[in-house]
Design a protein around this motif. Structure first.
Motif, short mmCIF file in Angstrom:
data_model
loop_
_atom_site.label_atom_id
_atom_site.label_comp_id
_atom_site.label_asym_id
_atom_site.label_seq_id
_atom_site.Cartn_x
_atom_site.Cartn_y
_atom_site.Cartn_z
N GLU A 55 -3.17 9.14 -93.29
CA GLU A 55 -3.22 8.08 -94.30
C GLU A 55 -2.48 6.84 -93.82
O GLU A 55 -2.93 5.71 -94.05
N ASN A 80 -9.66 0.71 -103.97
CA ASN A 80 -8.88 1.62 -104.82
C ASN A 80 -8.20 2.70 -103.99
O ASN A 80 -7.05 3.07 -104.25
N LYS A 81 -8.91 3.19 -102.98
CA LYS A 81 -8.34 4.22 -102.11
C LYS A 81 -7.14 3.66 -101.34
O LYS A 81 -6.10 4.31 -101.24
N THR A 128 2.90 9.96 -97.90
CA THR A 128 1.65 9.87 -97.14
C THR A 128 1.69 10.78 -95.92
O THR A 128 2.75 11.14 -95.42
N GLU A 169 0.47 3.08 -102.55
CA GLU A 169 1.45 3.55 -103.52
C GLU A 169 2.13 4.82 -103.02
O GLU A 169 3.35 4.97 -103.11
N LYS A 170 1.35 5.73 -102.46
CA LYS A 170 1.91 6.95 -101.89
C LYS A 170 2.83 6.63 -100.71
O LYS A 170 3.86 7.27 -100.52
N GLU A 211 -5.24 1.15 -102.24
CA GLU A 211 -4.13 0.94 -103.18
C GLU A 211 -3.42 2.25 -103.50
O GLU A 211 -2.19 2.29 -103.59
N ASP A 212 -4.17 3.34 -103.65
CA ASP A 212 -3.56 4.64 -103.90
C ASP A 212 -2.73 5.10 -102.71
O ASP A 212 -1.59 5.59 -102.87
N ILE A 213 -3.27 4.92 -101.52
CA ILE A 213 -2.53 5.32 -100.31
C ILE A 213 -1.27 4.45 -100.16
O ILE A 213 -0.21 4.94 -99.77
#
Length: 162
Positions: free
Chosen positions: A22, A4-5, A18, A11-12, A7-9
């Motif tokens: 990251e 999940n982390k 980012t 997307e950013k 995937e969030d990074i």
């Protein structure tokens, strides 16, 4: 949790938000062998950076044979003189063209000042009558248009009963 982390990074990353840390984390994740199946499509993007780091340059660097000999560094110099001459020619052509065109436009203006003078009074009378007839025709055309507008207003008042 880590997936999940990532995937969030990710997307950013595609939104351009980012940090360098990251982005390094994304590079490390995608260079590892355990990448999630649905994220495999992004592996070539981040795998490129690790491949480039491993490449070595094969170009040889030549050094002077003896330290007392020096090879002058050859640089490419633009010939500023030719560039300034070309710019001057362009400016002169522009000025010449402007003056040539303005001369053509100025010549008819001189001829127009002589159009209004007549030596013979009968000739002047005929020219004046001709000009007044032309003005009268144009005014009559304008009055016909006004007549149509009045007819339109009258019809509009009947329809809307104003």
């Amino acid at each position: 949790m880590e997936l999940n982390k990532i995937e969030d990074i990710l997307e950013k990353y595609f939104q351009g938000e980012t940090t360098i840390a990251e982005e390094n984390e994304l590079k490390n994740y995608f260079s590892s062998p355990n990448v999630a199946q649905h994220l495999e499509q992004y592996k070539p993007i981040f795998g490129y950076f690790s491949q480039v780091k491993q490449q070595k340059s094969t170009q040889e660097i030549k050094t002077p044979v003896q330290e007392s000999e020096t090879i002058p560094l050859q640089t490419k110099k633009r010939n500023v003189a030719w560039l300034s001459i070309a710019a001057s020619v362009v400016v002169l052509l522009g000025i010449g063209t402007y003056l040539f065109v303005s001369e053509k436009d100025a010549a008819p203006a001189v001829a127009q000042t002589e159009l209004g003078t007549y030596d013979d009074p009968e000739e002047a009378l005929a020219a004046t009558q001709k000009a007044l007839a032309m003005v009268s025709n144009n005014v009559n055309v304008g009055l016909e248009s006004v007549h149509y507008i009045k007819e339109y207003e009258h019809s509009k008042k009947k329809i809307f009963k104003l």
